[in-house]
Design an enzyme around this catalytic site. Structure first.
Site, PDB file in Angstrom:
ATOM      1  N   LYS A   1      72.620  13.595 -38.918  1.00 22.75           N
ATOM      2  CA  LYS A   1      71.430  12.758 -38.794  1.00 22.75           C
ATOM      3  C   LYS A   1      70.378  13.558 -38.035  1.00 22.75           C
ATOM      4  CE  LYS A   1      69.865   8.227 -37.206  1.00 22.75           C
ATOM      5  NZ  LYS A   1      70.244   6.916 -36.708  1.00 22.75           N
TER       6      LYS A   1
ATOM      7  N   LYS B   1      69.910  10.684 -47.616  1.00 23.03           N
ATOM      8  CA  LYS B   1      68.937   9.606 -47.425  1.00 23.03           C
ATOM      9  C   LYS B   1      67.850  10.046 -46.471  1.00 23.03           C
ATOM     10  CE  LYS B   1      71.163   5.305 -48.193  1.00 23.03           C
ATOM     11  NZ  LYS B   1      72.401   4.658 -47.944  1.00 23.03           N
ATOM     12  N   GLN B   2      66.655   9.607 -46.736  1.00 24.71           N
ATOM     13  CA  GLN B   2      65.615   9.843 -45.754  1.00 24.71           C
ATOM     14  C   GLN B   2      64.953   8.529 -45.382  1.00 24.71           C
ATOM     15  OE1 GLN B   2      63.174  13.231 -46.021  1.00 24.71           O
ATOM     16  NE2 GLN B   2      61.892  12.487 -44.384  1.00 24.71           N
TER      17      GLN B   2
ATOM     18  N   ALA C   1      64.724   9.321 -39.681  1.00 25.54           N
ATOM     19  CA  ALA C   1      65.700  10.400 -39.732  1.00 25.54           C
ATOM     20  C   ALA C   1      66.086  10.734 -41.162  1.00 25.54           C
ATOM     21  CB  ALA C   1      66.947   9.990 -38.952  1.00 25.54           C
TER      22      ALA C   1
ATOM     23  N   ASP D   1      68.731  -2.584 -32.939  1.00 27.33           N
ATOM     24  CA  ASP D   1      68.223  -2.623 -34.316  1.00 27.33           C
ATOM     25  C   ASP D   1      69.278  -3.227 -35.234  1.00 27.33           C
ATOM     26  OD1 ASP D   1      66.536  -2.213 -36.494  1.00 27.33           O
ATOM     27  OD2 ASP D   1      67.039  -0.088 -36.707  1.00 27.33           O
TER      28      ASP D   1
HETATM   29  N1  ADP Z   1      78.316   7.771 -40.264  1.00 26.40           N
HETATM   30  C1  ADP Z   1      77.854   7.356 -41.453  1.00 26.40           C
HETATM   31  N2  ADP Z   1      78.690   7.180 -42.508  1.00 26.40           N
HETATM   32  C2  ADP Z   1      78.227   6.749 -43.707  1.00 26.40           C
HETATM   33  N3  ADP Z   1      76.927   6.488 -43.962  1.00 26.40           N
HETATM   34  C3  ADP Z   1      76.033   6.647 -42.953  1.00 26.40           C
HETATM   35  C4  ADP Z   1      76.450   7.082 -41.653  1.00 26.40           C
HETATM   36  N4  ADP Z   1      75.356   7.159 -40.868  1.00 26.40           N
HETATM   37  C5  ADP Z   1      74.316   6.801 -41.643  1.00 26.40           C
HETATM   38  N5  ADP Z   1      74.699   6.488 -42.893  1.00 26.40           N
HETATM   39  C6  ADP Z   1      73.835   6.063 -44.020  1.00 26.40           C
HETATM   40  O1  ADP Z   1      72.534   6.560 -43.812  1.00 26.40           O
HETATM   41  C7  ADP Z   1      71.600   5.483 -43.617  1.00 26.40           C
HETATM   42  C8  ADP Z   1      70.579   5.856 -42.537  1.00 26.40           C
HETATM   43  O2  ADP Z   1      71.220   6.107 -41.300  1.00 26.40           O
HETATM   44  P1  ADP Z   1      70.809   5.332 -39.970  1.00 26.40           P
HETATM   45  O3  ADP Z   1      71.656   5.856 -38.866  1.00 26.40           O
HETATM   46  O4  ADP Z   1      70.841   3.870 -40.225  1.00 26.40           O
HETATM   47  O5  ADP Z   1      69.320   5.859 -39.722  1.00 26.40           O
HETATM   48  P2  ADP Z   1      67.872   5.194 -39.938  1.00 26.40           P
HETATM   49  O6  ADP Z   1      67.268   5.197 -38.575  1.00 26.40           O
HETATM   50  O7  ADP Z   1      67.176   6.116 -40.901  1.00 26.40           O
HETATM   51  O8  ADP Z   1      68.055   3.803 -40.487  1.00 26.40           O
HETATM   52  C9  ADP Z   1      72.470   4.277 -43.257  1.00 26.40           C
HETATM   53  O9  ADP Z   1      71.864   3.059 -43.613  1.00 26.40           O
HETATM   54  C10 ADP Z   1      73.735   4.548 -44.060  1.00 26.40           C
HETATM   55  O10 ADP Z   1      73.569   4.153 -45.406  1.00 26.40           O
HETATM   56 MG    MG Z   2      69.445   2.337 -40.202  1.00 22.30          MG
END
Ligand code: ADP
Ligand code: MG
Length: 219
Positions: free
Chosen positions: A24, A4-5, A9, A127
């Site tokens: 991340k 995911k982007q 991040a 957030d």
């Molecule tokens: N530890 C994790 N396990 C599973 N999915 C994760 C995890 N961390 C992030 N994700 C997935 O990646 C997405 C983006 O990560 P996040 O930490 O929310 O960063 P952002 O600041 O881009 O929102 C999350 O909404 C989730 O779907």
């Molecule tokens: Mg997020």
């Protein structure tokens, strides 16, 4: 493997000594001055690491931290496998009649509890949205996880906790129709989990709501 982007991040998955792992990576923003960008990125990584550690020490479900690479602005953490966001969960159960009502009640209770405990330990998420909460398991039995602590803070003041809840309330009302009762259910569970502090926090929440309303009336 890339996953995911977002705006802040890039998230990818890998294997960390045999454990399913999420990387991340915060990337530089071209529109920001490079040194300011570095400072902000470092601040967010530190905030995220600090809050994750603090939550884990209190037994609040957050991904385990595996490794922090400040050089490359990367956090390596546990991958919460077979999970969906609370946002997707609500979309899925909405329109399920009685099953929906009881599922949303149960979910609100879980969310209120974890937020009450988090605030009891002075962790402000910063957030709170339904995308930053994950549910691992089935529709009726799951574990709730909190993620995305880059905007978090350690703060005892009721004001900051009230704002934290306000952000969540706005996020819920804007992403999910007919969820006013859902948020009220979150607050009642929050009250049980943050016995000493909830009244002051909810007073602040009401203040912030009023300020928000005034702003929309003027602007
Ligand atoms: N530890 C994790 N396990 C599973 N999915 C994760 C995890 N961390 C992030 N994700 C997935 O990646 C997405 C983006 O990560 P996040 O930490 O929310 O960063 P952002 O600041 O881009 O929102 C999350 O909404 C989730 O779907
Ligand atoms: Mg997020």
């Amino acid at each position: 493997m890339f996953m995911k982007q977002g705006a802040e991040a890039k998230v990818s998955v890998c294997d960390f000594y045999g454990k399913p792992c999420i990387v991340k990576e915060r990337f530089p923003k071209a529109y920001r001055h490079p040194s300011l960008d570095k400072t902000l990125t470092l601040r967010r990584i530190k905030a995220e690491v600090r809050a994750i550690m603090r939550c884990r020490l209190q037994g609040i479900n957050v991904p385990a931290l595996y490794f922090v690479d400040l050089e490359r602005s990367c956090i390596y953490m546990e991958w919460v496998k077979n999970s969906r966001s609370v946002r997707d969960y609500i979309d899925k159960v909405q329109g399920q009649g009685d099953a929906m009502d009881s599922r949303l009640k149960q979910l609100a209770t879980s969310i209120g509890h974890v937020l009450g405990r988090m605030h009891t330990h002075n962790i402000i998420h910063g957030d709170l949205t339904t995308s930053n909460m994950l549910l691992q398991g089935s529709l009726d039995e799951y574990k709730l996880w909190l993620i995305d602590f880059g905007l978090s803070d350690i703060e005892a003041a009721a004001e900051d906790k009230g704002v934290d809840l306000y952000v969540l309330e706005r996020a819920i009302l804007s992403s999910h129709p007919k969820t006013r009762e859902f948020f009220e259910d979150i607050l009642s569970a929050y009250r049980t989990a943050n016995k000493g502090g909830a009244d002051a926090v909810i007073d602040k929440l009401e203040e912030v709501r009023l300020r928000g309303r005034k702003r929309t009336m003027v602007g």
